[in-house]
Enzyme design. Structure first.
Site, PDB file in Angstrom:
ATOM      1  N   ARG A 197      -1.026  -9.436  13.103  1.00 48.51           N
ATOM      2  CA  ARG A 197      -1.504  -8.399  12.176  1.00 48.51           C
ATOM      3  C   ARG A 197      -2.299  -9.024  11.033  1.00 48.51           C
ATOM      4  O   ARG A 197      -3.305  -8.478  10.597  1.00 48.51           O
ATOM      5  CB  ARG A 197      -0.319  -7.583  11.649  1.00 48.51           C
ATOM      6  CG  ARG A 197       0.196  -6.616  12.718  1.00 48.51           C
ATOM      7  CD  ARG A 197       1.625  -6.205  12.488  1.00 48.51           C
ATOM      8  NE  ARG A 197       1.819  -5.448  11.292  1.00 48.51           N
ATOM      9  CZ  ARG A 197       3.007  -5.285  10.702  1.00 48.51           C
ATOM     10  NH1 ARG A 197       4.090  -5.848  11.233  1.00 48.51           N
ATOM     11  NH2 ARG A 197       3.124  -4.561   9.622  1.00 48.51           N
TER      12      ARG A 197
ATOM     13  N   ARG B 222      11.509  -5.872   4.828  1.00 48.47           N
ATOM     14  CA  ARG B 222      11.146  -4.450   4.702  1.00 48.47           C
ATOM     15  C   ARG B 222      12.118  -3.561   5.479  1.00 48.47           C
ATOM     16  O   ARG B 222      12.505  -3.852   6.603  1.00 48.47           O
ATOM     17  CB  ARG B 222       9.720  -4.227   5.211  1.00 48.47           C
ATOM     18  CG  ARG B 222       9.353  -2.741   5.291  1.00 48.47           C
ATOM     19  CD  ARG B 222       7.888  -2.471   5.206  1.00 48.47           C
ATOM     20  NE  ARG B 222       7.104  -3.000   6.305  1.00 48.47           N
ATOM     21  CZ  ARG B 222       5.782  -2.871   6.379  1.00 48.47           C
ATOM     22  NH1 ARG B 222       5.113  -2.235   5.414  1.00 48.47           N
ATOM     23  NH2 ARG B 222       5.123  -3.386   7.393  1.00 48.47           N
TER      24      ARG B 222
ATOM     25  N   LYS C 226       0.829  -1.214   0.000  1.00 42.57           N
ATOM     26  CA  LYS C 226       0.000   0.000   0.000  1.00 42.57           C
ATOM     27  C   LYS C 226       0.862   1.262   0.000  1.00 42.57           C
ATOM     28  O   LYS C 226       0.676   2.158  -0.817  1.00 42.57           O
ATOM     29  CB  LYS C 226      -0.920   0.035   1.235  1.00 42.57           C
ATOM     30  CG  LYS C 226      -1.853  -1.150   1.369  1.00 42.57           C
ATOM     31  CD  LYS C 226      -2.753  -1.016   2.585  1.00 42.57           C
ATOM     32  CE  LYS C 226      -2.031  -1.042   3.920  1.00 42.57           C
ATOM     33  NZ  LYS C 226      -1.361  -2.321   4.224  1.00 42.57           N
TER      34      LYS C 226
ATOM     35  N   ARG D 211      11.169  -1.767  11.192  1.00 41.71           N
ATOM     36  CA  ARG D 211      10.088  -1.417  12.120  1.00 41.71           C
ATOM     37  C   ARG D 211      10.004  -2.441  13.248  1.00 41.71           C
ATOM     38  O   ARG D 211      10.137  -3.624  13.029  1.00 41.71           O
ATOM     39  CB  ARG D 211       8.755  -1.377  11.368  1.00 41.71           C
ATOM     40  CG  ARG D 211       8.336   0.030  11.009  1.00 41.71           C
ATOM     41  CD  ARG D 211       7.187   0.040  10.055  1.00 41.71           C
ATOM     42  NE  ARG D 211       6.036  -0.721  10.523  1.00 41.71           N
ATOM     43  CZ  ARG D 211       4.894  -0.832   9.858  1.00 41.71           C
ATOM     44  NH1 ARG D 211       4.763  -0.220   8.693  1.00 41.71           N
ATOM     45  NH2 ARG D 211       3.900  -1.529  10.330  1.00 41.71           N
TER      46      ARG D 211
ATOM     47  N   ARG E 222      -9.669   0.389   8.658  1.00 46.37           N
ATOM     48  CA  ARG E 222      -9.319  -1.008   8.909  1.00 46.37           C
ATOM     49  C   ARG E 222     -10.444  -1.759   9.603  1.00 46.37           C
ATOM     50  O   ARG E 222     -10.308  -2.946   9.861  1.00 46.37           O
ATOM     51  CB  ARG E 222      -8.069  -1.070   9.792  1.00 46.37           C
ATOM     52  CG  ARG E 222      -6.755  -1.105   9.013  1.00 46.37           C
ATOM     53  CD  ARG E 222      -5.618  -1.033  10.024  1.00 46.37           C
ATOM     54  NE  ARG E 222      -4.460  -1.772   9.653  1.00 46.37           N
ATOM     55  CZ  ARG E 222      -3.344  -1.238   9.130  1.00 46.37           C
ATOM     56  NH1 ARG E 222      -3.297   0.046   8.855  1.00 46.37           N
ATOM     57  NH2 ARG E 222      -2.306  -1.984   8.863  1.00 46.37           N
TER      58      ARG E 222
END
Ligand code: ADP
Ligand code: ADP
Ligand code: ZN
Length: 213
Positions: A171, A127, A13, A160, A88
């Site tokens: 998640r 990531r 996203k 992160r 969400r």
């Protein structure tokens, strides 16, 4: 253009939203980035949200809706925006409809990136993000020009805190239970654009822009 990028955590996203901001000159509104900024500033809201984020759970709707209400009221949203990571939950989606109705606006398109969970895990594991501008890279699939340095602003990239295997499972669970039901909500509104998010990054970008013509 009032747009939304939609998908599981790590679906791409944020990466694709950056291209939309460049093409349409509209701001990217990432609730995750706003929450991380509040944590860095050690605000009361940030400290409260951190507990949920570190556990891979959703931050309460009331907090998130307040954030979005303030953000959408800012001048730079007048000509459009890209929502990233919001809504969400169904409650958030309904609150957004009301906020937009009240200001005579509507969403033009929900760009939804479909990526299987197995691929999500790989993406999140590699990531690297920029703490300053929020840009996201991948050690293998989308490396920065210079290792560990942000292409956009030159800041040092970080991992992160919530990008670890255990948190990702929570998640993904939260996504399937609380967020995926929004697909039908936006299909019913006739603005849902499904995109094969499992493809190579530039092919996803191509499909996304094709969905907007
Ligand atoms: P990702 O898309 O990779 O999951 P985000 O940066 O969008 O990451 O979100 C990170 C965390 O921030 C989420 O796991 C959640 O705890 C919190 N968060 C962000 N946006 C929302 C939202 N709209 N509602 C509830 N919690 C949110
Ligand atoms: P989200 O904002 O949905 O959480 P990101 O845009 O941060 O997701 O992307 C998650 C990770 O996957 C990042 O490391 C990013 O570089 C990488 N990525 C994004 N799109 C693709 C793609 N099409 N193929 C492979 N990796 C991708
Ligand atoms: Zn940066």
């Amino acid at each position: 253009m009032n747009l939304m990028v939609f998908g599981a955590p790590g679906a791409g996203k944020g990466t694709q939203a950056k291209f939309l901001t460049e093409r349409y000159n509209i701001p990217q509104i990432s609730t995750g980035d706003i929450l991380r900024a509040a944590i860095a500033d050690e605000t009361a809201m940030g400290m409260e949200a951190k507990k949920y984020m570190d556990a891979g759970k959703l931050v309460p709707d009331s907090t998130i809706i307040g954030i979005i209400q303030d953000r959408l009221a800012q001048d730079d949203c007048a000509n459009g925006f890209v929502l990233d990571g919001f809504p969400r939950t169904l409650k958030q989606a309904q609150a957004l409809q009301k906020l937009l109705d009240d200001s005579g606006k509507k969403l033009d398109k929900v760009l939804s990136f479909d990526v299987p969970d197995s691929q999500i895990i790989e993406r999140i594991a590699g990531r690297r993000v920029c703490p300053k501008c929020g840009a996201s890279f991948h050690v293998q699939f989308n490396p920065p020009k210079k290792e560990d340095v942000c292409d956009y602003c030159g800041d040092a990239l970080i991992i992160r805190k919530d990008d670890n295997v255990d948190t990702v499972k929570n998640r993904l669970e939260a996504y399937h239970a609380q967020t995926a039901p929004l697909i039908d909500f936006y299909k019913d509104l006739g603005i849902f654009a499904p995109i094969d998010g499992a493809q190579e990054l530039h092919l996803v970008t191509k499909d996304m822009f094709e969905a907007l013509v």
